[in-house]
Design an enzyme around this catalytic site. Structure first.
Site, PDB file in Angstrom:
ATOM      1  N   TRP A  91      25.956 -25.708  26.990  1.00  0.00           N
ATOM      2  CA  TRP A  91      25.067 -26.768  27.453  1.00  0.00           C
ATOM      3  C   TRP A  91      25.126 -28.020  26.586  1.00  0.00           C
ATOM      4  O   TRP A  91      24.593 -29.054  26.959  1.00  0.00           O
ATOM      5  CB  TRP A  91      23.623 -26.251  27.495  1.00  0.00           C
ATOM      6  CG  TRP A  91      23.338 -25.368  28.679  1.00  0.00           C
ATOM      7  CD1 TRP A  91      24.234 -24.881  29.595  1.00  0.00           C
ATOM      8  CD2 TRP A  91      22.054 -24.861  29.068  1.00  0.00           C
ATOM      9  NE1 TRP A  91      23.598 -24.107  30.518  1.00  0.00           N
ATOM     10  CE2 TRP A  91      22.252 -24.071  30.236  1.00  0.00           C
ATOM     11  CE3 TRP A  91      20.770 -24.986  28.560  1.00  0.00           C
ATOM     12  CZ2 TRP A  91      21.204 -23.424  30.883  1.00  0.00           C
ATOM     13  CZ3 TRP A  91      19.722 -24.333  29.199  1.00  0.00           C
ATOM     14  CH2 TRP A  91      19.937 -23.571  30.354  1.00  0.00           C
ATOM     15  N   LYS A  92      25.720 -27.913  25.411  1.00  0.00           N
ATOM     16  CA  LYS A  92      25.759 -29.034  24.470  1.00  0.00           C
ATOM     17  C   LYS A  92      24.321 -29.514  24.214  1.00  0.00           C
ATOM     18  O   LYS A  92      23.408 -28.695  24.158  1.00  0.00           O
ATOM     19  CB  LYS A  92      26.687 -30.134  24.982  1.00  0.00           C
ATOM     20  CG  LYS A  92      28.081 -29.597  25.290  1.00  0.00           C
ATOM     21  CD  LYS A  92      29.077 -30.677  25.633  1.00  0.00           C
ATOM     22  CE  LYS A  92      30.430 -30.046  25.921  1.00  0.00           C
ATOM     23  NZ  LYS A  92      31.475 -31.061  26.183  1.00  0.00           N
ATOM     24  N   HIS A 145      34.668 -26.492  17.896  1.00  0.00           N
ATOM     25  CA  HIS A 145      34.647 -27.297  19.125  1.00  0.00           C
ATOM     26  C   HIS A 145      35.100 -28.712  18.795  1.00  0.00           C
ATOM     27  O   HIS A 145      34.791 -29.250  17.728  1.00  0.00           O
ATOM     28  CB  HIS A 145      33.246 -27.309  19.737  1.00  0.00           C
ATOM     29  CG  HIS A 145      33.205 -27.885  21.122  1.00  0.00           C
ATOM     30  ND1 HIS A 145      33.240 -29.235  21.359  1.00  0.00           N
ATOM     31  CD2 HIS A 145      33.175 -27.284  22.342  1.00  0.00           C
ATOM     32  CE1 HIS A 145      33.196 -29.451  22.662  1.00  0.00           C
ATOM     33  NE2 HIS A 145      33.161 -28.283  23.287  1.00  0.00           N
ATOM     34  N   GLY A 162      34.998 -33.262  29.678  1.00  0.00           N
ATOM     35  CA  GLY A 162      34.034 -34.256  30.141  1.00  0.00           C
ATOM     36  C   GLY A 162      34.656 -35.476  30.784  1.00  0.00           C
ATOM     37  O   GLY A 162      33.967 -36.453  31.075  1.00  0.00           O
ATOM     38  N   SER A 221      37.137 -28.774  31.529  1.00  0.00           N
ATOM     39  CA  SER A 221      36.625 -29.171  32.850  1.00  0.00           C
ATOM     40  C   SER A 221      36.915 -28.133  33.927  1.00  0.00           C
ATOM     41  O   SER A 221      37.370 -28.464  35.020  1.00  0.00           O
ATOM     42  CB  SER A 221      37.192 -30.540  33.265  1.00  0.00           C
ATOM     43  OG  SER A 221      36.703 -31.556  32.422  1.00  0.00           O
ATOM     44  N   GLY A 252      31.543 -26.602  30.474  1.00  0.00           N
ATOM     45  CA  GLY A 252      30.670 -27.666  29.980  1.00  0.00           C
ATOM     46  C   GLY A 252      29.688 -28.113  31.042  1.00  0.00           C
ATOM     47  O   GLY A 252      28.691 -27.446  31.326  1.00  0.00           O
ATOM     48  N   GLY A 253      29.956 -29.258  31.665  1.00  0.00           N
ATOM     49  CA  GLY A 253      29.015 -29.857  32.610  1.00  0.00           C
ATOM     50  C   GLY A 253      28.588 -28.939  33.737  1.00  0.00           C
ATOM     51  O   GLY A 253      27.417 -28.928  34.135  1.00  0.00           O
TER      52      GLY A 253
END
Length: 249
Positions: free
Chosen positions: A10-11, A94, A172, A211, A232-233
């Site tokens: 989730w960063k 990371h 990202g 991604s 990620g997103g």
């Protein structure tokens, strides 16, 4: 047999409401028992996530750790603290930690060793920049990052690692390595691991972290050396993350 792992990073995103949303959705989700799904939320949400995910198949991970067991390190979190919240996996290396916080290979190794010492599993992130890819240095860059850690671990410690290949140019940006490009690097990593131990190389899980989305997950996960994804997103959207988990075949 390698158990596929889908890990959602989730960063610095998320909320208590999103934690609850994931808990409710995955409590009803029909997922294969032969795969693992893990969420890595920001550390303030670990307690809530531990509770919300308690009746689901979702596991917990963390995004970073301080290599020291305790001490005067304001704002930092130790591996033993993470373990108290049911964390099993912790990211190290990371690209954002390497670039934004200047964590070099020595710092990555120290974190991996601290995680292993606590009985948790490091997810070692490796990858090349666009310039390094364009200059034909992808394999050299990636394998050097792997060796910087694996050279300093003993045989037993290496058994408990996970590696995530994340081409920096695809994080990202919406750009994704083709399945063939991703497989090529994953195969090179696995071949490198054979030099340490053939059995370990065949068992260690390699994730793709550039991604991965619901639209391309199945094709990427079908590659012989890709054992899961570091998402990620898409991991911030319940339906998308669930769809990626269901792409594991």
């Amino acid at each position: 047999m390698r158990v596929p792992l889908i890990a959602g990073n989730w960063k610095m995103n998320g909320s208590l409401a999103l934690v609850e949303q994931f808990g409710q959705a995955f409590a009803k989700a029909d997922l294969s028992s032969s795969m693992e799904a893990v969420i890595l939320p920001p550390s303030p949400y670990l307690a809530a996530a531990q509770t919300a995910f308690g009746k689901t198949s979702l596991g917990l991970g963390a995004q970073t750790v301080n290599p020291e067991p305790s001490g005067a390190y304001t704002g930092e979190v130790s591996a033993s603290m993470l373990s108290e919240f049911g964390v099993r996996y912790v990211l190290v290396g990371h690209s954002e930690r390497r670039s934004l916080y200047q964590e070099d290979d020595k710092a990555v190794l120290a974190r991996a060793q601290a995680i292993l010492k606590t009985g948790l599993i490091p997810v070692l992130c490796v990858g090349e920049t666009l310039d390094e890819r364009d200059e034909g240095r992808t394999e050299t860059t990636v394998l050097n990052q792997v060796k910087a850690v694996f050279d300093m671990l003993d045989a037993q410690q290496r058994q408990h690692m996970v590696i995530a290949y994340e081409p920096v140019w695809a994080i990202g940006t919406g750009r994704t390595a083709t399945p063939e490009q991703a497989q090529e690097v994953h195969a090179a990593i696995r071949a490198c691991l054979v030099d340490y131990d053939k059995q370990m190389a065949s068992r260690l899980r390699l994730l793709y972290g550039g991604s991965m989305k619901r639209e391309n997950a199945a094709e990427l996960l079908a590659q012989p050396d890709i054992d899961g994804g570091l998402i990620g997103g898409a991991s911030l959207k319940v339906d998308d993350f669930l769809a990626i988990c269901q792409s594991v075949g």
